[in-house]
Motif scaffolding. Sequence first.
Motif, PDB file in Angstrom:
ATOM      1  N   PRO A 113     -10.554   2.627  -2.548  1.00 25.09           N
ATOM      2  CA  PRO A 113     -10.137   4.034  -2.658  1.00 25.09           C
ATOM      3  C   PRO A 113      -8.855   4.197  -3.466  1.00 25.09           C
ATOM      4  CG  PRO A 113     -10.740   3.491  -0.388  1.00 25.09           C
ATOM      5  CD  PRO A 113     -10.700   2.195  -1.144  1.00 25.09           C
ATOM      6  N   GLU A 167      -3.097   3.271   4.155  1.00 25.05           N
ATOM      7  CA  GLU A 167      -4.444   3.070   4.702  1.00 25.05           C
ATOM      8  C   GLU A 167      -4.436   2.101   5.877  1.00 25.05           C
ATOM      9  OE1 GLU A 167      -7.629   2.820   1.077  1.00 25.05           O
ATOM     10  OE2 GLU A 167      -6.133   1.231   1.251  1.00 25.05           O
ATOM     11  N   SER A 199     -13.035   4.401   4.207  1.00 29.32           N
ATOM     12  CA  SER A 199     -12.957   5.668   3.489  1.00 29.32           C
ATOM     13  C   SER A 199     -12.221   6.743   4.286  1.00 29.32           C
ATOM     14  CB  SER A 199     -14.361   6.146   3.125  1.00 29.32           C
ATOM     15  OG  SER A 199     -15.280   5.899   4.170  1.00 29.32           O
ATOM     16  N   THR A 200     -12.272   6.672   5.606  1.00 33.64           N
ATOM     17  CA  THR A 200     -11.554   7.695   6.392  1.00 33.64           C
ATOM     18  C   THR A 200     -10.044   7.541   6.232  1.00 33.64           C
ATOM     19  OG1 THR A 200     -11.553   6.337   8.394  1.00 33.64           O
ATOM     20  CG2 THR A 200     -13.371   7.891   8.127  1.00 33.64           C
ATOM     21  N   THR A 253      -9.028   8.060   1.821  1.00 39.10           N
ATOM     22  CA  THR A 253      -8.687   9.345   1.204  1.00 39.10           C
ATOM     23  C   THR A 253      -7.169   9.550   1.256  1.00 39.10           C
ATOM     24  OG1 THR A 253     -10.795  10.195   1.999  1.00 39.10           O
ATOM     25  CG2 THR A 253      -9.213  11.801   1.217  1.00 39.10           C
ATOM     26  N   GLN A 300     -10.270  15.781   4.897  1.00 38.73           N
ATOM     27  CA  GLN A 300     -11.518  15.370   4.246  1.00 38.73           C
ATOM     28  C   GLN A 300     -11.868  13.984   4.785  1.00 38.73           C
ATOM     29  OE1 GLN A 300     -11.597  16.392  -0.154  1.00 38.73           O
ATOM     30  NE2 GLN A 300      -9.416  16.569   0.208  1.00 38.73           N
ATOM     31  N   ILE A 309     -14.191  11.137   5.278  1.00 37.21           N
ATOM     32  CA  ILE A 309     -15.380  10.689   4.564  1.00 37.21           C
ATOM     33  C   ILE A 309     -15.890   9.374   5.154  1.00 37.21           C
ATOM     34  CG2 ILE A 309     -16.322  10.148   2.279  1.00 37.21           C
ATOM     35  CD1 ILE A 309     -14.895  12.748   2.056  1.00 37.21           C
ATOM     36  N   HIS A 368     -18.938   6.548  -0.020  1.00 38.46           N
ATOM     37  CA  HIS A 368     -17.759   6.788   0.823  1.00 38.46           C
ATOM     38  C   HIS A 368     -16.480   6.435   0.067  1.00 38.46           C
ATOM     39  CE1 HIS A 368     -20.243   5.663   4.734  1.00 38.46           C
ATOM     40  NE2 HIS A 368     -20.698   6.766   4.158  1.00 38.46           N
ATOM     41  N   ALA A 390     -13.798   9.030  -1.333  1.00 38.30           N
ATOM     42  CA  ALA A 390     -12.446   8.950  -0.772  1.00 38.30           C
ATOM     43  C   ALA A 390     -11.418   8.906  -1.899  1.00 38.30           C
ATOM     44  CB  ALA A 390     -12.313   7.719   0.125  1.00 38.30           C
ATOM     45  N   SER A 430     -11.360  12.364  -3.520  1.00 40.11           N
ATOM     46  CA  SER A 430     -10.830  13.413  -2.646  1.00 40.11           C
ATOM     47  C   SER A 430      -9.318  13.287  -2.468  1.00 40.11           C
ATOM     48  CB  SER A 430     -11.524  13.359  -1.282  1.00 40.11           C
ATOM     49  OG  SER A 430     -12.908  13.579  -1.428  1.00 40.11           O
ATOM     50  N   GLN A 485     -19.413  13.685   4.888  1.00 38.92           N
ATOM     51  CA  GLN A 485     -18.215  14.331   4.338  1.00 38.92           C
ATOM     52  C   GLN A 485     -17.801  15.430   5.317  1.00 38.92           C
ATOM     53  OE1 GLN A 485     -18.509  15.057  -0.099  1.00 38.92           O
ATOM     54  NE2 GLN A 485     -20.649  14.682   0.312  1.00 38.92           N
TER      55      GLN A 485
END
Lengths: 451, 451
Positions: free
Chosen positions: A105, A136, A156-157, A160, A188, A190, A204, A208, A211, B188
């Motif tokens: 990401p 992250e 990905s969560t 982002t 957001q 993801i 994802h 990420a 976004s 998402q």
Amino acid sequence: MATKKLASWALALQFSNLTQPVTEMAVKSIYNWAGCAIGGYALPPAGVALEAQTALLPQHSGNCSILGTDAFVDVQTAALVNGIASHVDDYDDTHADTPVHPSGPVASALLAVAELRAPVSGADFITAFVAGVEAECKLGIAVYPEHYDIGWHITSTTGTIGAAVAVGKLLGLDLEQLQHAISIASIQVIGMRDSFGTDTKPFHVGRAAQSGLLAAFLAKNGYGGSLEGLEAKYGWAHVVSTRQNVSAELSTLGSTWEITKNTFKPFPCDRIIHAAIDGWIQIHDQAVKKGLSIDDIKNVTARVNPMVLSLTDNHDPKTGLDAKFSVYHVGAVALIYGEATPAQFTDGVVKNSTVITLRDKVHVTADKGVSEHEAFVAVEYANGTKLEVHVEQALGSIEKPLSAKQLKDKFLEQVSAQIGEKQAAAAFSAFSQIANMTDVGKIARQFKRQT
Amino acid sequence: MATKKLASWALALQFSNLTQPVTEMAVKSIYNWAGCAIGGYALPPAGVALEAQTALLPQHSGNCSILGTDAFVDVQTAALVNGIASHVDDYDDTHADTPVHPSGPVASALLAVAELRAPVSGADFITAFVAGVEAECKLGIAVYPEHYDIGWHITSTTGTIGAAVAVGKLLGLDLEQLQHAISIASIQVIGMRDSFGTDTKPFHVGRAAQSGLLAAFLAKNGYGGSLEGLEAKYGWAHVVSTRQNVSAELSTLGSTWEITKNTFKPFPCDRIIHAAIDGWIQIHDQAVKKGLSIDDIKNVTARVNPMVLSLTDNHDPKTGLDAKFSVYHVGAVALIYGEATPAQFTDGVVKNSTVITLRDKVHVTADKGVSEHEAFVAVEYANGTKLEVHVEQALGSIEKPLSAKQLKDKFLEQVSAQIGEKQAAAAFSAFSQIANMTDVGKIARQFKRQT
């Protein structure tokens, strides 16, 4: 104060604050990411996403690279597509304390921005990259394992937000703007584990990157948000996890460097099955020496951490992506080919009858007493021979990392297949020396694809 | 089977299946959305997002409108920006059984696609719109209130999926493609309540529209995903809510029409405070008749559902957006101006000293025995007069809906302020007769902005 803490720390971070182990791991992370992105473009998802995205942008131009191709596109498309490509092989990197794959990401967003807003120096690129990765991984620790166990794809969560921090730093946001960017990124969320084994998993990572990048540009343009996106009652940490200690984790920023705990995958599949693969490859090598044949295998077993079956209990994978989440498939290919590279995860290999026959002989039991990096594997042959291996630490774990040579070989193998050996060497040279560059945005022009 | 059920129902839905109450409410929803989007462009967020987005897309062109302007952009930017504009005033619509504001994510995506893929008939547009709204609202019911209570903004978390269903239907996806689109949309998850009162709240709606649209185009191009994105163990419903009954709710598709439960906001702020506003405006009118002055107000009270304080307990709003989540601000403006329109939510009014003085006299108590659409309000004056009103059902609730004339007046007031009265009338004519159009993509060209 968590959001403000993260933003102010990230903005204050300077290249001169980074110790040699930090910069060294950052550079390895960046070139390992680039190798995965260039190599990963060979699989369908990145190209499909590129085609879909560019069809929606009539007559647009751009100067951001799609790695592994000669295409130049707008910054958001580049972040999306390179992010997809970098993760599609499940061959990237893993933070040792969580299942976060940190580079995808952050680097996918940053390289695109470095091309858009040239010149960005290697030092600035690395500093922003480290800021994003620390964000992250600290957030990952703060909500792991509950957040992952419920079904979120933690890469990905958190990615982002990592991308927003990194891009926000590169864009020179002020403190409040970066808090806004973190907030816009935080809402957001993801990625879910239900996508594993499909094209949507690498999406994802790309989404990420894209976004977080958008969040940073919006904040730069004055778009407002909460100042407490991470810690507020109805903000990120409380909403996405039943347990969180974001404030405590962020208080260790700059003292404990998460990036030094980054590890690189030796096999292009979920890292939870790396220990078993490592063991089965060792058995393959013993069997070759003993002259034992694949056809004589009666039974294949593994005793592993329960997370292996939670993630990879797929007896009947249909595609290469599917097979990355099949402990049975990796058992078969490790024993047949003696390796597990992208070549063992093609749709063709998945449908190969020898592979299928052996896959059906693999039996796996879960044991809470076995760690995530450990495996007990065994193979029984028709003549009564039983070969057993106990892998205490999988190859690629933090205790048994890939050497610099192994990392370079991994890069060259992936990249050569996509752009040829000469360009692969040029690409390795460029990415491994990124710290010395005065304009990272020029990097992709140093290894144009062979046509 | 929930994902397959939703996809197959949506694909099978035809205009001829829609009863007159369904199409009538769909048309009202669409023109109410358009009015909000055109009017909402006057506030900063939509323009800031448009500027940020177009700056990242060099020399691009497009034929999708930004409502309320003469700008034409690419389809994703249009969905994003119109979605932001349609929600920024908190003046849109609300599903009676949940706090879902259904039209924003779906219509913002659909109109952009109708312009890109012309000609799309009014009948096809409405059918796709209904499919998307049903998807959102059924999913909303399936996870409400737990999902909302934890902090998710249910409008956008369901809106991404609604937009994907609607656009997927318009694009003519096959069953498996639409299941993939739903899966790509489901991972998402956009929007948390922490953003309420900031520019990021309307971003939720725009980003949901854009993300669902992208999911549908990716699936159309062959991008794969899970077939069970909604119901899988690690899929949407289980991950985003501690309770869910998605399968049961989706089994009522086509028998219970959620869109007939749509309601329209009479006041541009969170609907949880509409009952109190309604009551305070009634007191304002009584006070005017009795010759009571604002300056003589000693005390203002409201006894309301506890959700009012959960969402709007902001004593000191700083901006117009902030004030939309301040029960104290709306009390003050209702009593001073006798109305609550966008004009009462400007930054100037929020900083007005008379408003601030009265705001500080407003006291609110939570009472579980009071429903969400109910309020007991009272005002005490210096001369001992006490005026009290019990609002059993707020104006704009399903029991006390806005009349067709009120809806039209709301549209014309919002739209005239942005594009002038003549164009506003043309816009109303166009959107209210959308069912008869053969090419919805031409709609925005019927009311170009006065320059």
